[in-house]
Design an enzyme around this catalytic site. Sequence first.
Site, PDB file in Angstrom:
ATOM      1  N   ARG A 125      13.589  -4.398  -0.494  1.00 36.25           N
ATOM      2  CA  ARG A 125      14.597  -4.446  -1.806  1.00 36.25           C
ATOM      3  C   ARG A 125      13.526  -3.669  -2.187  1.00 36.25           C
ATOM      4  O   ARG A 125      13.809  -2.302  -2.290  1.00 36.25           O
ATOM      5  CB  ARG A 125      15.184  -5.459  -2.484  1.00 36.25           C
ATOM      6  CG  ARG A 125      16.553  -5.771  -1.973  1.00 36.25           C
ATOM      7  CD  ARG A 125      17.125  -6.747  -2.888  1.00 36.25           C
ATOM      8  NE  ARG A 125      16.148  -8.062  -3.568  1.00 36.25           N
ATOM      9  CZ  ARG A 125      15.951  -9.283  -3.220  1.00 36.25           C
ATOM     10  NH1 ARG A 125      16.279  -9.542  -2.719  1.00 36.25           N
ATOM     11  NH2 ARG A 125      14.730  -9.928  -3.948  1.00 36.25           N
ATOM     12  N   ASN A 158      -2.462  12.912  -3.408  1.00 36.39           N
ATOM     13  CA  ASN A 158      -3.474  13.662  -4.530  1.00 36.39           C
ATOM     14  C   ASN A 158      -4.123  14.681  -4.147  1.00 36.39           C
ATOM     15  O   ASN A 158      -4.073  15.501  -5.023  1.00 36.39           O
ATOM     16  CB  ASN A 158      -4.792  12.488  -4.620  1.00 36.39           C
ATOM     17  CG  ASN A 158      -4.303  11.483  -5.351  1.00 36.39           C
ATOM     18  OD1 ASN A 158      -3.713  11.321  -6.564  1.00 36.39           O
ATOM     19  ND2 ASN A 158      -4.994  10.551  -5.125  1.00 36.39           N
ATOM     20  N   ASP A 201      -1.246   8.989  -9.961  1.00 33.59           N
ATOM     21  CA  ASP A 201      -0.787   8.484 -11.383  1.00 33.59           C
ATOM     22  C   ASP A 201       0.136   7.895 -11.519  1.00 33.59           C
ATOM     23  O   ASP A 201       0.534   7.393 -12.055  1.00 33.59           O
ATOM     24  CB  ASP A 201      -1.715   8.625 -12.988  1.00 33.59           C
ATOM     25  CG  ASP A 201      -3.358   8.707 -12.358  1.00 33.59           C
ATOM     26  OD1 ASP A 201      -4.137   8.444 -11.260  1.00 33.59           O
ATOM     27  OD2 ASP A 201      -4.378   9.180 -13.170  1.00 33.59           O
ATOM     28  N   GLU A 233      -4.389   2.672  -4.059  1.00 32.04           N
ATOM     29  CA  GLU A 233      -2.976   2.261  -3.849  1.00 32.04           C
ATOM     30  C   GLU A 233      -3.107   0.857  -3.545  1.00 32.04           C
ATOM     31  O   GLU A 233      -1.100   0.776  -3.399  1.00 32.04           O
ATOM     32  CB  GLU A 233      -2.944   3.709  -3.309  1.00 32.04           C
ATOM     33  CG  GLU A 233      -3.418   3.298  -1.843  1.00 32.04           C
ATOM     34  CD  GLU A 233      -4.496   3.703  -1.544  1.00 32.04           C
ATOM     35  OE1 GLU A 233      -4.443   4.784  -0.184  1.00 32.04           O
ATOM     36  OE2 GLU A 233      -5.446   4.126  -2.536  1.00 32.04           O
ATOM     37  N   ASP A 254       1.073  -1.535  -0.072  1.00 32.93           N
ATOM     38  CA  ASP A 254       0.080   0.171   0.149  1.00 32.93           C
ATOM     39  C   ASP A 254       0.804   1.532  -0.054  1.00 32.93           C
ATOM     40  O   ASP A 254       2.025   1.256   0.670  1.00 32.93           O
ATOM     41  CB  ASP A 254      -0.619  -0.218   1.714  1.00 32.93           C
ATOM     42  CG  ASP A 254      -2.290   1.025   1.259  1.00 32.93           C
ATOM     43  OD1 ASP A 254      -3.041   0.814   1.033  1.00 32.93           O
ATOM     44  OD2 ASP A 254      -1.424   2.362   1.454  1.00 32.93           O
ATOM     45  N   ILE A 255       0.488   2.017  -0.600  1.00 38.53           N
ATOM     46  CA  ILE A 255       1.610   3.360  -1.328  1.00 38.53           C
ATOM     47  C   ILE A 255       0.980   4.492   0.788  1.00 38.53           C
ATOM     48  O   ILE A 255      -0.629   4.315   0.645  1.00 38.53           O
ATOM     49  CB  ILE A 255       0.992   4.167  -2.073  1.00 38.53           C
ATOM     50  CG1 ILE A 255       1.418   3.384  -3.225  1.00 38.53           C
ATOM     51  CG2 ILE A 255       1.821   5.549  -2.440  1.00 38.53           C
ATOM     52  CD1 ILE A 255       1.507   3.844  -4.956  1.00 38.53           C
ATOM     53  N   HIS A 265      -4.810  14.524  -9.692  1.00 39.96           N
ATOM     54  CA  HIS A 265      -4.858  12.795  -9.521  1.00 39.96           C
ATOM     55  C   HIS A 265      -3.782  12.876 -10.691  1.00 39.96           C
ATOM     56  O   HIS A 265      -3.102  11.842 -10.665  1.00 39.96           O
ATOM     57  CB  HIS A 265      -6.457  13.070 -10.319  1.00 39.96           C
ATOM     58  CG  HIS A 265      -6.430  12.968  -8.639  1.00 39.96           C
ATOM     59  ND1 HIS A 265      -6.775  11.588  -7.631  1.00 39.96           N
ATOM     60  CD2 HIS A 265      -7.572  14.487  -8.008  1.00 39.96           C
ATOM     61  CE1 HIS A 265      -8.283  11.547  -6.648  1.00 39.96           C
ATOM     62  NE2 HIS A 265      -8.525  13.465  -7.019  1.00 39.96           N
TER      63      HIS A 265
END
Length: 314
Positions: A250, A195, A204, A230, A187-188, A200
Amino acid sequence: MPRSLLIVDDSKSVRDAVQKALIDTNLFSDLFYAENGIKALDILLKNQVDFIITDVIMPVVDGFKLVSTIKNQEKYRNVPVIMLTGQKDSIDKIKGLELGASDYVTKPFDPGELIARVKVLIRMQELQEELTQKNLFLKSLNQKLEKIAITDELTGMFNRRYFFSRFVAEFERCKRFSQSLACVMIDIDHFKKINDTYGHQVGDIVLKKVGQIVSESQRVYDIFARIGGEEFVGSLSNVEQKGAVEFAERLRKKIESYNFLEEVGETLKATISIGIGIYPHKDKAIENIDDIIKIADDALYKAKNTGRNMTVIG
């Protein structure tokens, strides 16, 4: 469409008669001539030939041998061949047709009949070519549709539906052969803030680049997908806990160090949180993919609620 014709006959008068019959039809832009099969094969080797009219009885290599030879070559398999014969015996005609000849014309021939037979075969050839092109187009279209059906439009990665269909099969395979399997949830971090702050369009860019980094980091037989928003998910086959953590770290460090706006001369950093579920689990029973996904998802939740930008094993 320009076409070339090869006329093969040991009689010059017959070759001239064929030429005279066809010269004004504008069916062929190039004409080649040979007095036997050997010279015909030499012409075929050096030139593009689209239609062949050949005598049956010739010295050195006769019409039967010529047809047999060229029909065994992929390049000339669909080239129409009319055989000329002075024999009215149907046995010779059957032999020629079995070898791959398209039609027979008996000598002395009527020019109108020869032209009509040539036109029929050319039309058949055109229809075959049209059908081939349509089939190639449909094949290409089907491949594109199949790709669209399994691909996330934004990142180009696999989509949610395809991942889970593959993950089921991979889980069952690992169970059957007693191999390990890792489920990696990604998950980012603070993506909504990205955003809201940058828009947006920049969001993206981040999603696409994260997807690219993930895809470049995985092995050819691993499966990774964007499953919405995300969030990304991956399957690592035959990987123990240590190997899964090393892979995740990594990946996390690559993304942490990447500048997502470097191309426009600005700086934007992002991080990811990762949760990992391992099959078989040392403490929990895992019967299906729902069990291992829940373990990975719970680990991801823990990573996001204890500081983010970390890897947690479930």
